[in-house]
Design a protein around this motif. Structure first.
Motif, PDB file in Angstrom:
ATOM      1  N   GLN A 116      13.929  -9.635  12.404  1.00 60.80           N
ATOM      2  CA  GLN A 116      14.632 -10.743  13.055  1.00 60.80           C
ATOM      3  C   GLN A 116      15.862 -11.176  12.260  1.00 60.80           C
ATOM      4  N   ASN A 117      15.841 -10.900  10.963  1.00 56.41           N
ATOM      5  CA  ASN A 117      16.969 -11.241  10.097  1.00 56.41           C
ATOM      6  C   ASN A 117      17.945 -10.084   9.935  1.00 56.41           C
ATOM      7  N   GLY A 118      17.834  -9.075  10.791  1.00 57.85           N
ATOM      8  CA  GLY A 118      18.818  -8.006  10.829  1.00 57.85           C
ATOM      9  C   GLY A 118      18.580  -6.817   9.915  1.00 57.85           C
ATOM     10  N   TYR A 119      17.426  -6.729   9.289  1.00 61.25           N
ATOM     11  CA  TYR A 119      17.123  -5.588   8.423  1.00 61.25           C
ATOM     12  C   TYR A 119      16.578  -4.436   9.266  1.00 61.25           C
ATOM     13  N   ALA A 120      17.090  -3.238   9.031  1.00 64.28           N
ATOM     14  CA  ALA A 120      16.611  -2.027   9.710  1.00 64.28           C
ATOM     15  C   ALA A 120      15.510  -1.426   8.845  1.00 64.28           C
ATOM     16  N   LEU A 121      14.266  -1.632   9.255  1.00 64.16           N
ATOM     17  CA  LEU A 121      13.123  -1.221   8.446  1.00 64.16           C
ATOM     18  C   LEU A 121      12.536   0.109   8.926  1.00 64.16           C
ATOM     19  N   ASP A 122      11.759   0.713   8.037  1.00 61.22           N
ATOM     20  CA  ASP A 122      11.061   1.960   8.330  1.00 61.22           C
ATOM     21  C   ASP A 122      10.164   1.773   9.557  1.00 61.22           C
ATOM     22  N   GLN A 123      10.209   2.718  10.461  1.00 66.41           N
ATOM     23  CA  GLN A 123       9.433   2.627  11.706  1.00 66.41           C
ATOM     24  C   GLN A 123       8.042   3.257  11.596  1.00 66.41           C
ATOM     25  N   ARG A 124       7.771   3.965  10.497  1.00 69.81           N
ATOM     26  CA  ARG A 124       6.459   4.617  10.347  1.00 69.81           C
ATOM     27  C   ARG A 124       5.356   3.581  10.183  1.00 69.81           C
ATOM     28  N   PRO A 125       4.128   3.939  10.557  1.00 67.41           N
ATOM     29  CA  PRO A 125       3.004   3.010  10.356  1.00 67.41           C
ATOM     30  C   PRO A 125       2.871   2.631   8.875  1.00 67.41           C
ATOM     31  N   TYR A 126       2.454   1.418   8.639  1.00 71.24           N
ATOM     32  CA  TYR A 126       2.297   0.912   7.275  1.00 71.24           C
ATOM     33  C   TYR A 126       1.189   1.663   6.555  1.00 71.24           C
ATOM     34  N   SER A 127       1.477   2.140   5.364  1.00 66.64           N
ATOM     35  CA  SER A 127       0.535   2.877   4.530  1.00 66.64           C
ATOM     36  C   SER A 127       0.503   2.216   3.145  1.00 66.64           C
ATOM     37  N   PRO A 128      -0.344   1.195   2.958  1.00 69.76           N
ATOM     38  CA  PRO A 128      -0.317   0.449   1.703  1.00 69.76           C
ATOM     39  C   PRO A 128      -0.731   1.303   0.507  1.00 69.76           C
ATOM     40  N   HIS A 129       0.068   1.222  -0.560  1.00 69.77           N
ATOM     41  CA  HIS A 129      -0.212   1.992  -1.776  1.00 69.77           C
ATOM     42  C   HIS A 129       0.579   1.390  -2.934  1.00 69.77           C
ATOM     43  N   ILE A 130       0.170   1.756  -4.136  1.00 65.43           N
ATOM     44  CA  ILE A 130       0.874   1.354  -5.351  1.00 65.43           C
ATOM     45  C   ILE A 130       1.380   2.627  -6.006  1.00 65.43           C
ATOM     46  N   THR A 131       2.694   2.807  -6.040  1.00 65.18           N
ATOM     47  CA  THR A 131       3.287   3.997  -6.641  1.00 65.18           C
ATOM     48  C   THR A 131       3.094   3.948  -8.157  1.00 65.18           C
ATOM     49  N   LEU A 132       2.591   5.065  -8.711  1.00 66.89           N
ATOM     50  CA  LEU A 132       2.358   5.174 -10.147  1.00 66.89           C
ATOM     51  C   LEU A 132       3.373   6.086 -10.836  1.00 66.89           C
ATOM     52  N   ALA A 133       3.734   7.191 -10.173  1.00 66.78           N
ATOM     53  CA  ALA A 133       4.616   8.178 -10.814  1.00 66.78           C
ATOM     54  C   ALA A 133       5.389   8.948  -9.757  1.00 66.78           C
ATOM     55  N   ARG A 134       6.468   9.614 -10.227  1.00 65.76           N
ATOM     56  CA  ARG A 134       7.319  10.401  -9.330  1.00 65.76           C
ATOM     57  C   ARG A 134       7.638  11.766  -9.938  1.00 65.76           C
ATOM     58  N   LYS A 135       7.736  12.744  -9.087  1.00 70.83           N
ATOM     59  CA  LYS A 135       8.218  14.101  -9.347  1.00 70.83           C
ATOM     60  C   LYS A 135       7.321  14.914 -10.295  1.00 70.83           C
ATOM     61  N   TRP A 136       6.478  15.740  -9.702  1.00 77.41           N
ATOM     62  CA  TRP A 136       5.610  16.659 -10.431  1.00 77.41           C
ATOM     63  C   TRP A 136       6.457  17.634 -11.237  1.00 77.41           C
ATOM     64  N   LEU A 137       6.109  17.837 -12.517  1.00 74.66           N
ATOM     65  CA  LEU A 137       6.923  18.662 -13.410  1.00 74.66           C
ATOM     66  C   LEU A 137       6.313  20.021 -13.753  1.00 74.66           C
TER      67      LEU A 137
END
Length: 188
Positions: A116-137
């Motif tokens: 309603q405040n004009g933000y274009a948000l992700d349309q995918r279903p909500y998938s609650p999670h806590i990100t711990l790490a990125r990019k497998w090495l």
């Protein structure tokens, strides 16, 4: 506007951040990801806003305050480790959240206020999670059912009390990089 991004998230309690930090050394040794999320940056995203002007943010703060001042604090239960991306070489390692109606209700209400405040948000279903790490090495393929991941899953099947929602600003040149610019207290 700058390249700064904003998001709305549930604030995780300090004791959880300290608890998970103790496991990072074990997880980092067993699961070689390039970047681990700083414990102070751990959060539960409700809506990623992207770029924003100050006037738009001020209006969002006002509207979220009206919405959240009547919402009750609630608990979420952590539920295991999983990944996003290629199964053998994931781009994100995350800790799941068991489905909780209160969380989904608040996320939907926050999402609606943001759009309603004009933000274009992700349309995918909500998938609650806590990100711990990125990019497998590793050259070795990632395996979700390692002894470390299994032990982590058993250890982290407990509840976290969510008492605050915040709008965060991303500061890429800092560590930690997520700065809460406005917090909303939930009723306890």
């Amino acid at each position: 506007m700058s390249d700064t991004h904003y998001f709305v998230a549930a604030v995780l309690p300090q004791e959880f951040k300290q608890h998970i930090e103790r496991y990072y050394s074990i997880l980092k040794d067993a699961l070689p990801f390039q970047r681990w999320v700083h414990p102070e940056d751990l959060h539960l995203t409700l809506a990623f806003l992207g770029k924003s002007g100050q006037e738009q943010l001020q209006k969002l703060v006002h509207d979220l305050n009206l919405l959240l001042q009547e919402k009750q604090a609630f608990s979420v239960t952590l539920h295991g480790l999983s990944t996003f991306g290629k199964v053998t070489s994931p781009r994100v390692l995350w800790c799941g959240i068991k489905r909780k109606d209160e969380l989904f209700s608040i996320q939907k209400a926050v999402y609606n206020i943001c759009t309603q405040n004009g933000y274009a948000l992700d349309q995918r279903p909500y998938s609650p999670h806590i990100t711990l790490a990125r990019k497998w090495l590793s050259e070795e393929p990632f395996r979700e059912n390692t002894p470390v991941a299994s032990a982590f899953t058993e250890e982290f099947s407990y509840k976290i009390k969510i008492k605050e929602i915040a709008i965060y600003k991303t500061c890429l040149n800092r560590t930690p990089k997520y700065n809460p610019i406005h917090k909303f207290q939930l009723l306890t």
